[in-house]
Design a protein around this motif. Structure first.
Motif, PDB file in Angstrom:
ATOM      1  N   GLN A 210       0.664  -1.190   0.000  1.00  0.00           N
ATOM      2  CA  GLN A 210       0.016  -0.130   0.074  1.00  0.00           C
ATOM      3  C   GLN A 210       0.691   1.489   0.030  1.00  0.00           C
ATOM      4  O   GLN A 210       0.653   2.187  -0.685  1.00  0.00           O
ATOM      5  CB  GLN A 210      -1.007  -0.078   1.210  1.00  0.00           C
ATOM      6  N   ASP A 211       1.871   1.412   0.778  1.00  0.00           N
ATOM      7  CA  ASP A 211       2.861   2.618   0.738  1.00  0.00           C
ATOM      8  C   ASP A 211       3.425   2.554  -0.624  1.00  0.00           C
ATOM      9  O   ASP A 211       3.492   3.798  -0.954  1.00  0.00           O
ATOM     10  CB  ASP A 211       4.223   2.129   1.681  1.00  0.00           C
ATOM     11  N   ALA A 212       3.745   1.642  -1.224  1.00  0.00           N
ATOM     12  CA  ALA A 212       4.401   1.590  -2.426  1.00  0.00           C
ATOM     13  C   ALA A 212       3.372   2.155  -3.503  1.00  0.00           C
ATOM     14  O   ALA A 212       3.752   3.330  -4.401  1.00  0.00           O
ATOM     15  CB  ALA A 212       5.156   0.370  -3.018  1.00  0.00           C
ATOM     16  N   LEU A 213       2.199   1.745  -3.364  1.00  0.00           N
ATOM     17  CA  LEU A 213       1.052   2.212  -4.421  1.00  0.00           C
ATOM     18  C   LEU A 213       0.891   3.531  -4.014  1.00  0.00           C
ATOM     19  O   LEU A 213       0.589   4.633  -5.096  1.00  0.00           O
ATOM     20  CB  LEU A 213      -0.188   1.298  -4.438  1.00  0.00           C
ATOM     21  N   GLN A 214       0.677   4.269  -3.085  1.00  0.00           N
ATOM     22  CA  GLN A 214       0.489   5.679  -2.630  1.00  0.00           C
ATOM     23  C   GLN A 214       1.712   6.640  -3.065  1.00  0.00           C
ATOM     24  O   GLN A 214       1.393   7.518  -3.790  1.00  0.00           O
ATOM     25  CB  GLN A 214       0.531   5.672  -1.222  1.00  0.00           C
ATOM     26  N   ALA A 215       3.061   6.111  -3.058  1.00  0.00           N
ATOM     27  CA  ALA A 215       4.142   6.583  -3.816  1.00  0.00           C
ATOM     28  C   ALA A 215       3.800   6.833  -5.304  1.00  0.00           C
ATOM     29  O   ALA A 215       4.134   8.031  -5.856  1.00  0.00           O
ATOM     30  CB  ALA A 215       5.434   6.216  -3.087  1.00  0.00           C
ATOM     31  N   ALA A 216       3.518   5.849  -5.743  1.00  0.00           N
ATOM     32  CA  ALA A 216       3.344   5.732  -7.164  1.00  0.00           C
ATOM     33  C   ALA A 216       2.165   6.867  -7.750  1.00  0.00           C
ATOM     34  O   ALA A 216       2.275   7.469  -8.595  1.00  0.00           O
ATOM     35  CB  ALA A 216       3.153   4.356  -7.857  1.00  0.00           C
ATOM     36  N   THR A 217       0.975   6.912  -6.924  1.00  0.00           N
ATOM     37  CA  THR A 217      -0.096   7.784  -7.119  1.00  0.00           C
ATOM     38  C   THR A 217       0.349   9.048  -7.022  1.00  0.00           C
ATOM     39  O   THR A 217       0.218  10.222  -7.905  1.00  0.00           O
ATOM     40  CB  THR A 217      -1.152   7.315  -6.222  1.00  0.00           C
ATOM     41  N   ILE A 218       1.103   9.375  -6.041  1.00  0.00           N
ATOM     42  CA  ILE A 218       1.635  10.759  -5.909  1.00  0.00           C
ATOM     43  C   ILE A 218       2.358  11.404  -7.123  1.00  0.00           C
ATOM     44  O   ILE A 218       2.293  12.429  -7.410  1.00  0.00           O
ATOM     45  CB  ILE A 218       2.370  10.951  -4.718  1.00  0.00           C
ATOM     46  N   ARG A 219       3.319  10.421  -7.412  1.00  0.00           N
ATOM     47  CA  ARG A 219       4.246  10.706  -8.458  1.00  0.00           C
ATOM     48  C   ARG A 219       3.447  10.923  -9.934  1.00  0.00           C
ATOM     49  O   ARG A 219       3.993  11.785 -10.852  1.00  0.00           O
ATOM     50  CB  ARG A 219       5.224   9.869  -8.627  1.00  0.00           C
ATOM     51  N   GLN A 220       2.403  10.208 -10.115  1.00  0.00           N
ATOM     52  CA  GLN A 220       1.626  10.201 -11.255  1.00  0.00           C
ATOM     53  C   GLN A 220       1.206  11.611 -11.424  1.00  0.00           C
ATOM     54  O   GLN A 220       1.077  12.299 -12.501  1.00  0.00           O
ATOM     55  CB  GLN A 220       0.438   9.148 -11.269  1.00  0.00           C
ATOM     56  N   THR A 221       0.609  12.243 -10.339  1.00  0.00           N
ATOM     57  CA  THR A 221      -0.167  13.444 -10.167  1.00  0.00           C
ATOM     58  C   THR A 221       1.057  14.419 -10.410  1.00  0.00           C
ATOM     59  O   THR A 221       0.670  15.580 -10.984  1.00  0.00           O
ATOM     60  CB  THR A 221      -0.958  13.740  -8.994  1.00  0.00           C
ATOM     61  N   GLN A 222       2.440  14.255  -9.989  1.00  0.00           N
ATOM     62  CA  GLN A 222       3.289  15.038 -10.296  1.00  0.00           C
ATOM     63  C   GLN A 222       4.216  15.050 -11.603  1.00  0.00           C
ATOM     64  O   GLN A 222       5.001  15.892 -11.851  1.00  0.00           O
ATOM     65  CB  GLN A 222       4.424  15.140  -9.100  1.00  0.00           C
TER      66      GLN A 222
END
Length: 298
Positions: A210-222
């Protein structure tokens, strides 16, 4: 990687004394240099890295003509950063070396932690981990909090990939001390580092996932797609550890496709192998050229 703030000319040009006690006008700026830096920044925002490289190189040449140590340092940092983003780490190292020499020539003997940071990233990209760790440690001690944060993050990446669990744990602990409203990029780094540390220490694979997926989601928006792909790769590792082979294969395939489009072919190939049967064809690849058949004369 965060750019230094754009150059603002601080010239000390001599001016004629004004008549009648009027105030002395502000010294003129070098509009060409400022425009080159602004155009480079705008090109980075549009992911036009080749254009950005050209503009930062022009800005650096103008800064040398101006004999402006601050502008030389900023242009060199920005140029090396763009070259690293273009996956040209050797070019980035050459730019860093020449920029340091130009700064030293003009009396700037102190270490530049911004250049240390980019150098660490370039050396890490080339697999020169011992050298990269040394430069990352220098960047992690920077007064600038953005440089220090990213220096710590690179330390963590190197430690995880080198099996240095002690350093990885110390970096994860550093990110746990960051409180309050954090920049999104810091939050993504903290989530990825927490996931990596959990996997290294045998912690909860589901939490790491879950932590890694959250990191990926943030970077997608950035719009940080190379970093997003790397976080997807960490999520795939966590899914494997959690016993979900199908999800892991799908995550590896997604990471591979994203990395390839972002220019990181080495990681893309690695993740494609790990994806196995989940690897799917790129629907947007250009079709292969159809060979023309030659007709014989009767």
């Amino acid at each position: 990687m965060k750019m230094k703030k754009d150059y603002a000319a601080l010239g000390l040009a001599l001016v004629l004394a004004a008549c009648g006690g009027a105030q002395t006008p502000a010294p003129p700026t070098d509009s060409t240099l400022s425009q080159d830096m602004d155009t480079g920044r705008d090109a980075v925002g549009l992911d036009r890295l080749a254009v950005a490289e050209q503009q930062y190189r022009a800005a650096g040449q103008r800064a040398v003509a101006r004999d402006d140590v601050t502008a030389i340092g900023d242009a060199g940092y920005n140029l090396a950063t763009v070259q690293l983003d273009e996956n040209k780490p050797q070019d980035a190292l050459a730019t860093i070396t020449s920029t340091r020499a130009a700064l030293a020539l003009r009396g700037q003997a102190a270490d530049d932690t911004g250049l240390d940071l980019v150098q660490a990233g370039a050396l890490h990209r080339l697999g020169r981990e011992a050298e990269a760790a040394k430069q990352a440690a220098l960047a992690a001690g920077a007064q600038d909090p953005d440089i220090a944060e990213k220096g710590q993050f690179i330390r963590g990446l190197i430690a995880d990939e080198s099996g240095d669990d002690a350093t990885l744990a110390s970096v994860a602990a550093y990110f746990e001390t960051l409180t309050g409203k954090l920049p999104d990029s810091w939050s993504a780094d903290a989530k990825e580092m927490a996931a990596r540390n959990l996997l290294a220490t045998g912690g909860s694979a589901q939490t790491a996932w879950q932590d890694a997926l959250q990191a990926a989601t943030i970077r997608q928006t950035q719009v940080h797609y190379r970093d997003m792909a790397r976080a997807l790769g960490v999520a795939a590792r966590a899914a494997t550890r959690a016993g979900n082979a199908q999800a892991a294969a799908q995550l590896y395939a997604r990471a591979s496709q994203s990395a390839r489009q972002a220019g990181d072919t080495t990681a893309a190939d690695q993740w494609a192998k790990l994806a196995g049967t989940a690897s799917v064809a790129d629907p947007f690849a250009a079709p292969a050229a159809t060979p023309t058949s030659s007709k014989r004369r009767p």
